[in-house]
Scaffold this motif. Structure first.
Motif, PDB file in Angstrom:
ATOM      1  N   GLU A 116      19.547  15.436  -9.303  1.00 24.50           N
ATOM      2  CA  GLU A 116      20.436  14.722  -8.450  1.00 24.50           C
ATOM      3  C   GLU A 116      21.190  16.305  -7.801  1.00 24.50           C
ATOM      4  OE1 GLU A 116      21.723  10.292  -9.634  1.00 24.50           O
ATOM      5  OE2 GLU A 116      23.071  11.866  -9.896  1.00 24.50           O
ATOM      6  N   THR A 117      21.272  16.282  -6.509  1.00 21.82           N
ATOM      7  CA  THR A 117      22.109  17.369  -5.924  1.00 21.82           C
ATOM      8  C   THR A 117      22.999  16.511  -4.786  1.00 21.82           C
ATOM      9  OG1 THR A 117      20.295  18.585  -5.885  1.00 21.82           O
ATOM     10  CG2 THR A 117      22.003  19.418  -4.272  1.00 21.82           C
ATOM     11  N   TYR A 118      24.277  17.067  -4.988  1.00 25.85           N
ATOM     12  CA  TYR A 118      25.189  16.517  -4.022  1.00 25.85           C
ATOM     13  C   TYR A 118      25.766  17.912  -3.334  1.00 25.85           C
ATOM     14  CZ  TYR A 118      26.638  12.161  -6.324  1.00 25.85           C
ATOM     15  OH  TYR A 118      26.337  11.087  -7.197  1.00 25.85           O
ATOM     16  N   VAL A 119      25.707  17.672  -1.743  1.00 21.90           N
ATOM     17  CA  VAL A 119      26.070  18.487  -0.799  1.00 21.90           C
ATOM     18  C   VAL A 119      27.688  17.988  -0.361  1.00 21.90           C
ATOM     19  CG1 VAL A 119      25.587  19.656   1.276  1.00 21.90           C
ATOM     20  CG2 VAL A 119      23.738  19.165  -0.519  1.00 21.90           C
ATOM     21  N   ARG A 120      28.559  18.871  -0.512  1.00 24.23           N
ATOM     22  CA  ARG A 120      29.827  18.319   0.266  1.00 24.23           C
ATOM     23  C   ARG A 120      30.366  19.456   1.208  1.00 24.23           C
ATOM     24  NH1 ARG A 120      29.735  17.454  -5.468  1.00 24.23           N
ATOM     25  NH2 ARG A 120      30.627  15.169  -6.040  1.00 24.23           N
ATOM     26  N   VAL A 121      30.691  19.078   2.331  1.00 23.44           N
ATOM     27  CA  VAL A 121      31.225  20.062   3.276  1.00 23.44           C
ATOM     28  C   VAL A 121      32.230  19.450   4.311  1.00 23.44           C
ATOM     29  CG1 VAL A 121      28.981  19.438   4.802  1.00 23.44           C
ATOM     30  CG2 VAL A 121      30.359  21.520   5.001  1.00 23.44           C
ATOM     31  N   PRO A 122      33.328  19.892   4.811  1.00 23.78           N
ATOM     32  CA  PRO A 122      34.157  19.361   5.567  1.00 23.78           C
ATOM     33  C   PRO A 122      33.542  19.804   6.892  1.00 23.78           C
ATOM     34  CG  PRO A 122      35.048  21.414   4.747  1.00 23.78           C
ATOM     35  CD  PRO A 122      33.667  21.126   4.061  1.00 23.78           C
ATOM     36  N   LEU A 123      33.502  18.882   7.838  1.00 24.41           N
ATOM     37  CA  LEU A 123      32.956  18.716   9.412  1.00 24.41           C
ATOM     38  C   LEU A 123      33.804  18.293  10.267  1.00 24.41           C
ATOM     39  CD1 LEU A 123      29.083  18.134   8.718  1.00 24.41           C
ATOM     40  CD2 LEU A 123      30.267  20.455   9.053  1.00 24.41           C
ATOM     41  N   VAL A 124      34.224  18.632  11.162  1.00 22.28           N
ATOM     42  CA  VAL A 124      35.005  18.313  12.424  1.00 22.28           C
ATOM     43  C   VAL A 124      34.014  18.016  13.584  1.00 22.28           C
ATOM     44  CG1 VAL A 124      36.880  18.785  14.054  1.00 22.28           C
ATOM     45  CG2 VAL A 124      37.118  19.151  11.704  1.00 22.28           C
ATOM     46  N   LEU A 125      34.234  16.984  13.969  1.00 23.51           N
ATOM     47  CA  LEU A 125      33.401  16.539  15.449  1.00 23.51           C
ATOM     48  C   LEU A 125      34.314  17.337  16.484  1.00 23.51           C
ATOM     49  CD1 LEU A 125      30.726  15.391  16.224  1.00 23.51           C
ATOM     50  CD2 LEU A 125      31.653  13.247  16.401  1.00 23.51           C
ATOM     51  N   ARG A 126      33.562  18.169  17.407  1.00 21.61           N
ATOM     52  CA  ARG A 126      34.355  18.620  18.535  1.00 21.61           C
ATOM     53  C   ARG A 126      33.386  18.058  19.747  1.00 21.61           C
ATOM     54  NH1 ARG A 126      34.516  23.758  21.135  1.00 21.61           N
ATOM     55  NH2 ARG A 126      32.965  24.563  19.706  1.00 21.61           N
ATOM     56  N   VAL A 127      34.134  17.816  20.638  1.00 17.45           N
ATOM     57  CA  VAL A 127      33.690  17.553  21.857  1.00 17.45           C
ATOM     58  C   VAL A 127      33.642  18.263  23.253  1.00 17.45           C
ATOM     59  CG1 VAL A 127      33.563  15.542  23.789  1.00 17.45           C
ATOM     60  CG2 VAL A 127      34.319  14.961  21.502  1.00 17.45           C
TER      61      VAL A 127
END
Length: 312
Positions: free
Chosen positions: A171-182
């Motif tokens: 089992e592999t967890y990937v965690r990343v904070p991502l902001v959606l920019r327009v």
């Protein structure tokens, strides 16, 4: 539509669907020709593998270590409000593997735990290439937005392999904070000026199974795999790639519009909300930092050879 101006400390991104843009960044990976195969073609049954290698943005590790990996990702993200899915563009991820640790749990189970860190990479920034999303505003007006996913904090990759002969379960967890920019919006073919700071008010958010250890807003993806001794892996492994899935809430938008005209509510009403399924496909990694890289997985200039295809 013309892209909005950016702050002076940022360079304009390439146009969507053009991997290299005009920034003078390294060109896409060079590939050699192999008999009976397209340039750098991957095996048809490899995770997310295409029949022939498509174009991809550069994916260069500037100062590799023996633990450095690089890979391409792509996929689809559903937008629940729109009853549709948008493609996640082919993007480069640079990874630094940590040291594996053998752990025996209180129940007697044996685990191999490997922490890693990663970062998106596009023209020197931690983000995806620009991509387009089309949806309806007010229920009828066709709207096209040009978007970028920006990484705003560390990406962690935590792999846990349960050692059970003859199968090893991963089992592999990937965690990343991502902001959606327009970057830009067109409604019925008419460009709207969203300004240079239009984005979600905070990172995309997933349910976090261990909030005490991983606080804050971030995307969580899970990949499951199985390794049988003497055979190829099934499912997802960090080294060989495969599918990762999750669910995300898209926050409200802020900073959208110019000259006193706010587009925040328009974008929030059209896109924001919970329950958006994400399926990401990672390609085979290139072990770029070792003395003798595996060239069937790497191009001549040590970029990932395999470019995955998105899967729904």
């Amino acid at each position: 539509p013309p892209l909005p101006s950016l702050p002076p400390n940022r360079t304009p991104p390439a146009r969507p669907e053009t991997p290299n843009g005009t920034s003078g960044a390294p060109t896409g990976p060079r590939t050699d020709q192999r008999e009976g195969r397209g340039p750098g073609a991957a095996d048809a049954d490899a995770p997310g593998a295409p029949g022939a290698r498509p174009a991809a943005p550069p994916c260069v590790t500037e100062k590799p270590t023996p633990m450095s990996l690089s890979a391409y990702i792509t996929g689809y993200s559903n937008v629940r409000k729109l009853n549709g899915a948008n493609i996640i563009p082919v993007s480069c991820v640079l990874i630094e593997q940590g040291q594996a640790e053998f752990v025996v749990r209180p129940d007697g189970s044996m685990h191999l735990l490997t922490p890693s860190e990663g970062a998106l990479s596009y023209q020197g920034r931690k983000e995806t290439p620009p991509f387009k999303a089309t949806f309806l505003t007010f229920g009828f007006a066709p709207t096209t937005a040009t978007l970028v996913l920006e990484q705003t904090g560390p990406m962690t990759v935590d792999s846990d392999v349960l050692l059970v002969f003859p199968d090893n379960i991963s089992e592999t967890y990937v965690r990343v904070p991502l902001v959606l920019r327009v970057l830009g919006v067109e409604v019925n073919g008419t460009p709207l000026d969203v300004g240079p700071s239009c984005r979600t008010e905070k990172p995309l958010t997933s349910h976090e199974p261990d909030p005490a250890k991983y606080p804050g807003d971030h995307l969580v993806l899970l990949g499951k795999g199985r390794l049988i001794n003497g055979t190829d892996a099934v499912g997802y492994l960090l080294s060989s790639g495969g599918p990762l899935t999750g669910e995300v809430t898209i926050p409200a938008f802020k900073g959208c519009g110019t000259k006193g005209e706010s587009l925040d509510r328009l974008l929030t009403a059209s896109i924001s909300g919970p329950g958006n399924h994400v399926k990401q496909i990672q390609g085979q990694t290139c072990n770029v930092g070792v003395e003798e890289p595996t060239m069937e997985n790497c191009t001549e200039d040590l970029q990932p050879r395999q470019v995955p295809r998105p899967e729904r």
